[in-house]
Design an enzyme around this catalytic site. Structure first.
Site, mmCIF file in Angstrom:
data_model
loop_
_atom_site.group_PDB
_atom_site.id
_atom_site.type_symbol
_atom_site.label_atom_id
_atom_site.label_comp_id
_atom_site.label_asym_id
_atom_site.label_seq_id
_atom_site.Cartn_x
_atom_site.Cartn_y
_atom_site.Cartn_z
ATOM 1 C CG HIS A 1 -1.970 -0.992 1.272
ATOM 2 N ND1 HIS A 1 -2.167 -1.815 2.365
ATOM 3 C CD2 HIS A 1 -2.923 -1.332 0.370
ATOM 4 C CE1 HIS A 1 -3.186 -2.613 2.124
ATOM 5 N NE2 HIS A 1 -3.660 -2.350 0.922
ATOM 6 C CE LYS B 1 -11.439 -6.642 1.273
ATOM 7 N NZ LYS B 1 -10.308 -5.762 0.984
ATOM 8 N NE ARG C 1 -2.574 -8.147 -4.338
ATOM 9 C CZ ARG C 1 -3.452 -8.331 -3.387
ATOM 10 N NH1 ARG C 1 -3.126 -8.185 -2.149
ATOM 11 N NH2 ARG C 1 -4.681 -8.696 -3.662
ATOM 12 C CB SER D 1 -4.544 -6.538 4.114
ATOM 13 O OG SER D 1 -3.975 -5.304 3.796
#
Length: 170
Positions: A19, A43, A94, A132
């Site tokens: 990040h 989440k 990513r 994360s």
């Protein structure tokens, strides 16, 4: 030319070196970069919104960037972008799987507001595997998260894991 204001949204639970890499690089592309710390109903966060906001604010301050600010939000991204006067959304990628999801989101956002452009930044090769979710999982099983987060974030994650007593057995 109008001021280029960018939004880099995320849950940042926790904020990783990936990040901060996107923040540092994204700040070069716009006059002002707003880091939007948000909630995501799908989440299950380790940290509260307030804790994540403080974590992101501290990490951004450590970068020493003068054109970056942190703002919390809980709204549709394009509505938040309009409220902030932003004309750019910055997203980090990513892997190919990220691209498929982000491409779909960019298309939906364009349908909602064609004046807002989405810019994709590829994660630095050394940071591409960092997520994360995986950082939390590694910590929950007693692994070392040093390569993925700052020392301060590592301490906060390890403290939270210790508080929950959820360290795995091997």
């Amino acid at each position: 030319m109008s001021k280029r204001i960018g939004i880099y949204p995320g849950t940042f639970d926790p904020i990783t070196l990936g990040h901060t890499d996107i923040i540092r690089r994204g700040a070069k592309l716009v006059d002002e970069l707003i880091i939007g710390v948000t909630t995501n109903p799908s989440k299950n966060p380790m940290f509260s919104t307030e804790e994540r906001f403080a974590m992101v604010e501290r990490e951004v301050k450590a970068l020493g960037l003068t054109n970056v600010k942190v703002v919390g939000f809980n709204a549709l991204l394009v509505k938040f972008a309009n409220k902030m006067g932003a004309n750019v959304i910055i997203r980090g990628l990513r892997a190919v799987a990220d691209f498929e999801y982000e491409y779909q989101m960019a298309g939906m956002n364009q349908q909602l507001d064609e004046e807002i452009e989405t810019i994709f930044l590829m994660a630095d090769v050394s940071l591409q595997p960092i997520a994360s979710k995986l950082v939390k999982e590694i910590a929950l099983y007693g692994g070392d998260i040093t390569p993925f987060v700052s020392a301060e974030v590592k301490g906060e994650v390890n403290t939270r894991v210790a508080e929950t007593g959820r360290k795995g057995d091997y």
